[in-house]
Design a protein around this motif. Structure first.
Motif, PDB file in Angstrom:
ATOM      1  N   ILE A 115       8.496 -50.175  58.948  1.00 38.65           N
ATOM      2  CA  ILE A 115       7.970 -49.276  59.981  1.00 38.65           C
ATOM      3  C   ILE A 115       6.726 -48.595  59.428  1.00 38.65           C
ATOM      4  N   SER A 116       5.660 -48.605  60.223  1.00 42.47           N
ATOM      5  CA  SER A 116       4.427 -47.947  59.812  1.00 42.47           C
ATOM      6  C   SER A 116       3.914 -47.042  60.916  1.00 42.47           C
ATOM      7  N   THR A 117       3.365 -45.920  60.512  1.00 43.15           N
ATOM      8  CA  THR A 117       2.661 -45.044  61.444  1.00 43.15           C
ATOM      9  C   THR A 117       1.180 -45.008  61.088  1.00 43.15           C
ATOM     10  N   ASN A 118       0.734 -46.064  60.374  1.00 45.32           N
ATOM     11  CA  ASN A 118      -0.666 -46.162  59.975  1.00 45.32           C
ATOM     12  C   ASN A 118      -1.069 -45.009  59.061  1.00 45.32           C
ATOM     13  N   GLY A 119      -0.105 -44.525  58.289  1.00 46.63           N
ATOM     14  CA  GLY A 119      -0.367 -43.438  57.344  1.00 46.63           C
ATOM     15  C   GLY A 119      -0.455 -42.068  57.988  1.00 46.63           C
ATOM     16  N   LYS A 120      -0.201 -41.982  59.284  1.00 42.75           N
ATOM     17  CA  LYS A 120      -0.384 -40.714  60.013  1.00 42.75           C
ATOM     18  C   LYS A 120       0.826 -39.795  59.939  1.00 42.75           C
ATOM     19  N   SER A 121       2.043 -40.352  59.926  1.00 41.89           N
ATOM     20  CA  SER A 121       3.228 -39.507  59.974  1.00 41.89           C
ATOM     21  C   SER A 121       4.423 -40.162  59.284  1.00 41.89           C
ATOM     22  N   PRO A 122       4.532 -40.036  57.968  1.00 42.37           N
ATOM     23  CA  PRO A 122       5.692 -40.584  57.262  1.00 42.37           C
ATOM     24  C   PRO A 122       7.021 -40.048  57.798  1.00 42.37           C
ATOM     25  N   THR A 123       7.016 -38.827  58.312  1.00 43.92           N
ATOM     26  CA  THR A 123       8.241 -38.255  58.858  1.00 43.92           C
ATOM     27  C   THR A 123       8.703 -39.029  60.091  1.00 43.92           C
ATOM     28  N   MET A 171      -5.753 -46.951  66.805  1.00 46.34           N
ATOM     29  CA  MET A 171      -5.204 -48.300  66.822  1.00 46.34           C
ATOM     30  C   MET A 171      -4.717 -48.671  65.423  1.00 46.34           C
ATOM     31  N   ASN A 172      -3.540 -49.222  65.346  1.00 46.97           N
ATOM     32  CA  ASN A 172      -2.972 -49.620  64.066  1.00 46.97           C
ATOM     33  C   ASN A 172      -3.363 -51.070  63.789  1.00 46.97           C
ATOM     34  N   GLU A 173      -4.258 -51.270  62.845  1.00 53.11           N
ATOM     35  CA  GLU A 173      -4.732 -52.604  62.500  1.00 53.11           C
ATOM     36  C   GLU A 173      -4.092 -53.147  61.223  1.00 53.11           C
ATOM     37  N   LEU A 174      -2.980 -52.552  60.802  1.00 50.14           N
ATOM     38  CA  LEU A 174      -2.307 -53.014  59.592  1.00 50.14           C
ATOM     39  C   LEU A 174      -1.674 -54.382  59.827  1.00 50.14           C
ATOM     40  N   TYR A 175      -1.691 -55.200  58.805  1.00 50.12           N
ATOM     41  CA  TYR A 175      -1.077 -56.518  58.862  1.00 50.12           C
ATOM     42  C   TYR A 175       0.195 -56.474  58.033  1.00 50.12           C
ATOM     43  N   PHE A 196      -2.699 -50.453  51.252  1.00 49.06           N
ATOM     44  CA  PHE A 196      -1.413 -50.624  51.911  1.00 49.06           C
ATOM     45  C   PHE A 196      -0.671 -49.298  51.873  1.00 49.06           C
ATOM     46  N   TYR A 197       0.283 -49.171  52.793  1.00 50.67           N
ATOM     47  CA  TYR A 197       1.146 -47.993  52.846  1.00 50.67           C
ATOM     48  C   TYR A 197       2.579 -48.420  52.578  1.00 50.67           C
ATOM     49  N   LEU A 198       3.335 -47.492  52.067  1.00 46.49           N
ATOM     50  CA  LEU A 198       4.759 -47.722  51.861  1.00 46.49           C
ATOM     51  C   LEU A 198       5.491 -47.062  53.022  1.00 46.49           C
ATOM     52  N   GLY A 199       5.813 -47.835  54.046  1.00 49.03           N
ATOM     53  CA  GLY A 199       6.410 -47.299  55.264  1.00 49.03           C
ATOM     54  C   GLY A 199       7.913 -47.163  55.163  1.00 49.03           C
ATOM     55  N   GLY A 200       8.513 -46.837  56.289  1.00 51.33           N
ATOM     56  CA  GLY A 200       9.969 -46.782  56.360  1.00 51.33           C
ATOM     57  C   GLY A 200      10.530 -48.188  56.376  1.00 51.33           C
ATOM     58  N   ALA A 215       8.113 -42.201  60.673  1.00 55.35           N
ATOM     59  CA  ALA A 215       8.635 -43.472  60.152  1.00 55.35           C
ATOM     60  C   ALA A 215      10.055 -43.274  59.624  1.00 55.35           C
ATOM     61  N   LYS A 216      10.287 -42.165  58.964  1.00 53.64           N
ATOM     62  CA  LYS A 216      11.621 -41.859  58.440  1.00 53.64           C
ATOM     63  C   LYS A 216      12.632 -41.722  59.578  1.00 53.64           C
ATOM     64  N   ARG A 217      12.262 -41.014  60.640  1.00 54.89           N
ATOM     65  CA  ARG A 217      13.178 -40.822  61.780  1.00 54.89           C
ATOM     66  C   ARG A 217      13.457 -42.152  62.476  1.00 54.89           C
ATOM     67  N   LEU A 218      12.441 -42.986  62.632  1.00 56.66           N
ATOM     68  CA  LEU A 218      12.646 -44.305  63.234  1.00 56.66           C
ATOM     69  C   LEU A 218      13.568 -45.155  62.354  1.00 56.66           C
ATOM     70  N   ARG A 219      13.385 -45.066  61.051  1.00 54.92           N
ATOM     71  CA  ARG A 219      14.263 -45.792  60.120  1.00 54.92           C
ATOM     72  C   ARG A 219      15.709 -45.353  60.313  1.00 54.92           C
ATOM     73  N   GLN A 220      15.937 -44.057  60.366  1.00 52.22           N
ATOM     74  CA  GLN A 220      17.301 -43.545  60.541  1.00 52.22           C
ATOM     75  C   GLN A 220      17.902 -44.041  61.859  1.00 52.22           C
ATOM     76  N   PHE A 221      17.101 -44.032  62.918  1.00 51.70           N
ATOM     77  CA  PHE A 221      17.569 -44.507  64.223  1.00 51.70           C
ATOM     78  C   PHE A 221      17.967 -45.983  64.152  1.00 51.70           C
ATOM     79  N   LEU A 222      17.104 -46.809  63.585  1.00 51.37           N
ATOM     80  CA  LEU A 222      17.383 -48.241  63.512  1.00 51.37           C
ATOM     81  C   LEU A 222      18.580 -48.542  62.621  1.00 51.37           C
TER      82      LEU A 222
END
Length: 191
Positions: A130-138, A1-5, A115-119, A140-147
């Motif tokens: 965009i955050s993957t809760n620190g699990k997969s920066p890649t 579960m991603n509990e990041l704010y 804190f994390y530095l997301g896409g 987040a990167k792909r979602l950023r490119q899509f958006l």
């Protein structure tokens, strides 16, 4: 579960510290300045890469300090990013920052991060994190490119128009929210 704010920090009004002058420090600095070009940043490292020095030559709010990390560099800071290649130094940065109640991110060490530095996708005044809760920066990167591809380039014009419309609305907060919700729902359906 991603509990990041999720929050958006006005780092141009804060004092940030990056510890590390190599490739990881460059990555963290570049990311911060891309998102907030007027960020106030001090970067401390025993050795600072030429790429970082080149950025500093163009960046008036970036101060470089070529020294080894010491806890006194945390004084007056709001946020700290540890980006050295020495795990012991990174753990010390984390410990020192936490003892001062500072927000801290230790690169590639999720358990030592507040804190994390997301896409990030930015189109004018629209910014999506965009955050993957620190699990997969890649991911987040792909979602950023899509958006970046699907969000229209003229979205900033729409935001400005809605802002002008909002300024003309009379009534209480609830009325304004209802009117803006109706307008934006119709705009997004037509897009």
């Amino acid at each position: 579960m991603n509990e990041l704010y999720p929050i958006f920090l006005k780092v141009a009004q804060l004092n940030s510290l990056i510890v590390g002058g190599g490739n990881v420090g460059l990555e963290k600095l570049s990311f911060l300045l891309k998102s907030s070009p007027n960020a106030k940043v001090t970067l401390v490292a025993r050795e600072i890469s030429e790429d970082i020095k080149a950025i500093a030559a163009r960046q008036p709010n970036l101060e470089l300090v070529e020294e080894i990390y010491q806890p006194h560099f945390l004084e007056g800071r709001h946020m700290v990013i540890g980006a050295t290649d020495d795990p012991a130094v990174n753990k010390q940065i984390y410990s020192d920052a936490k003892s001062r109640n500072l927000l801290v991110n230790i690169a590639d060490t999720p358990e030592l991060c507040d804190f994390y530095l997301g896409g990030i996708v930015t189109k004018g005044n629209v910014k999506i994190a965009i955050s993957t809760n620190g699990k997969s920066p890649t991911t987040a990167k792909r979602l950023r490119q899509f958006l970046e591809e699907v969000i229209p380039e003229d979205i900033n014009e729409m935001v400005e128009n809605i802002n002008q419309y909002r300024d003309t609305l009379k009534g209480d907060f609830e009325y304004k929210v209802e009117a803006l919700n109706k307008l934006t729902k119709e705009l997004l359906v037509k897009s």
